[in-house]
Every structure is written in C-alpha cells, then in structure tokens.
Design an enzyme around this catalytic site. Structure first.
Site, mmCIF file in Angstrom:
data_model
loop_
_atom_site.group_PDB
_atom_site.id
_atom_site.type_symbol
_atom_site.label_atom_id
_atom_site.label_comp_id
_atom_site.label_asym_id
_atom_site.label_seq_id
_atom_site.Cartn_x
_atom_site.Cartn_y
_atom_site.Cartn_z
ATOM 1 N N GLY A 148 111.026 0.632 31.447
ATOM 2 C CA GLY A 148 109.568 0.702 31.512
ATOM 3 C C GLY A 148 108.912 0.866 30.169
ATOM 4 O O GLY A 148 107.812 0.346 29.937
ATOM 5 N N ASP A 165 105.881 7.209 37.369
ATOM 6 C CA ASP A 165 106.609 7.998 38.362
ATOM 7 C C ASP A 165 108.071 8.049 37.921
ATOM 8 O O ASP A 165 108.946 7.436 38.517
ATOM 9 C CB ASP A 165 106.459 7.335 39.743
ATOM 10 C CG ASP A 165 107.112 8.129 40.853
ATOM 11 O OD1 ASP A 165 107.632 9.223 40.573
ATOM 12 O OD2 ASP A 165 107.120 7.640 42.000
#
Length: 291
Positions: A148, A165
């Site tokens: 990410g 998250d």
C-alpha cells in the site's frame, strides 16, 4: 499461538499474546476452520462459542463476528460523512472486507480500490468470513495485491477518501504504513476536499506507536484530529484512529443531519458517537501534546 492437548482437554484454546507487554487473552474455540502460512504472515480462522468466527494474523486477533462492526464503522463512517459526496475511495489493508462493506453503504461511492499485500487474506475472507467480506465481489470494488505504501504513491489529486486499515506496526509489512513518506503520499493522492482516516493503535499497551503515527500524520496534513472508540476485540478494549484532511474539520464541518437521514444500518456509529469520539481524556491529550 495455539495451545492444545486433546487428550487432557475437550477444547482447543486460541491465545493472543503480546510479547512486549507480557499479557494476553484466551478464547475457547470449537474448531480450526483454516490455517495457512503465507510469505507475509500466518493466517488462522477459528470457530468460537463466544465470538463466532475469529480471524487472526500471526496470532493476533484482527476481527471476529460478534463485534467487528464497531471498528469497521468507526474507521469508515467518520471520514465518509465528512466528505460532501465521496465517489472514489481507497482502502489500504482491510483484506477481511469489513471496511469495504461499510464504505459501500454510501450510495454516492462509485469505486473502491482495495490494496491488500497478501492475496491469501482476501481469498480466505471470501470463503470463510462471508458476513464480513461479501462486498468484495461488488463490481464497484477493484482489488490490487500490492504494498500500500508504494501503491498510493502512483496517484495525485485522485481520491475523495483514503482509509488505512492496516495491521499492527510491530512486525513486517505493517511498519511501511506508519511512516511520514507514506502519509505524505496519501496527502498528495487526495483531492483538495479529500479526507483521510487511519487506525493508530491504542493509548495503553502501544501508546508509543499511537503517538508516533498521530505526530507523523499531523506533520503532513493541515487538519489532524485523534478520535477514540470502544473496541472490545482488541486489547485493552479501546482504540484510536486519526482523521486528517487538507481543509475539512471533523467537528466544525460535520453535518449531523446526514447521519440521521442515512438509510443503511449502522450498529454503533451515530451523530452523537461521531462528536463524542473526538472528546479525548486528559491523559491522551497529554500524550499528543494537546493539553
């Protein structure tokens, strides 16, 4: 970590143990549904009499049926209700699908990009955590199996909402999502009216990471506010997230009527919870130097 002696005991017990703080929780389980070691982590899914299905990574609880909605609603709806009309949303981590499920409750959302580094997490969630993961098959969802921190750096002025998250930062891949470079890339990937939220640990056992994450986010974004919630699935029962934006204040710009008019089910989050979650106790304010 699994403790098992089937000859002496009729049950197996799941043990989440914090090696740093030497504390843990024990949960009786009925059976092991799924267990696999991937290049990134150990994945385990259990059936428990108290909590329903329980999903763990490297022996740490990630989510469970009974109360997962608290965490997923708080990380999702706080930023989503602060955006005028969220359309393009990025979720980093969150391979169980709970955050994506909550994001798609907002009818204005046209596309959700989910970036999860471990493909096996999503495959296991789709197969075994169906009440959490069912929106992962929604045509609005695009899934990317990448780091990410690198993925978000490919975008500029693109997303309305970014939700991080992530797993705990103590080991492995989670650390790359707790850096100033990562948060700066998130800032750059957001539109001018974009909003951001990230899980930022808790103020007791992992307070150093909470303070570090908050301060790094604050060093990048124009507006940064820590908020808290009651999350019993994680030790010690409370959790923090950090909201950030370029120009939107989570209290001054909050329209409570939007929440009252919302037609989809919300089990935990409401307009009072939204406002109250930003009211921090004094010891937390001192940690982040807000008092």
């Amino acid at each position: 970590m699994i403790l098992s002696n089937k000859e002496k005991f009729p049950h197996v017990f799941f043990n989440e143990y914090d090696k740093v703080n030497r504390c843990g929780v024990f949960t009786e389980i009925d059976r092991i549904i799924y267990s696999e070691e991937t290049p990134y982590q150990n994945i385990d899914i259990y059936e428990t009499p108290a909590f329903g299905k329980l999903f763990a990574l490297d022996g740490v609880i990630m989510t469970r049926d009974l109360d997962e909605y608290i965490y997923h609603e708080m990380i999702s709806h706080v930023p989503l209700f602060l955006h005028r009309e969220p359309k393009n949303v990025l979720v980093i981590g969150g391979g169980d699908g709970g955050t994506v499920r909550e994001v798609l409750k907002h009818p204005s959302v046209e596309k959700v990009m989910l970036c999860e580094i471990d493909k096996t997490v999503i495959e296991a969630a789709k197969k075994y955590l169906t009440n959490i993961s069912y929106e992962l098959n929604n045509p609005k969802v695009e899934i990317y199996y990448e780091d990410g921190s690198k993925f978000v750096s490919n975008f500029t002025n693109y997303f309305d909402v970014i939700i991080v998250d992530s797993t705990d930062p103590m080991e492995g891949e989670g650390k790359s999502l707790f850096t100033k470079d990562f948060y700066r890339h998130c800032f750059e990937a957001l539109k001018e009216d974009g909003v951001f939220s990230a899980e930022t640990e808790e103020p007791f056992l992992k307070k150093e990471w909470m303070v570090k994450a908050y301060n790094l986010i604050k060093s990048v974004f124009n507006i940064t506010k820590l908020y808290m919630g009651y999350v019993p699935q994680y030790q010690p029962g409370v959790w923090t997230w950090t909201f950030a934006s370029k120009n939107i204040d989570p209290i001054k710009d909050f329209d409570s009527q939007k929440v009252r008019n919302f037609e989809k089910e919300l089990k935990y989050y409401n307009e009072e919870i939204h406002v109250a979650s930003f009211s921090l106790p004094n010891f937390v304010k001192r940690m982040i130097q807000e008092i």
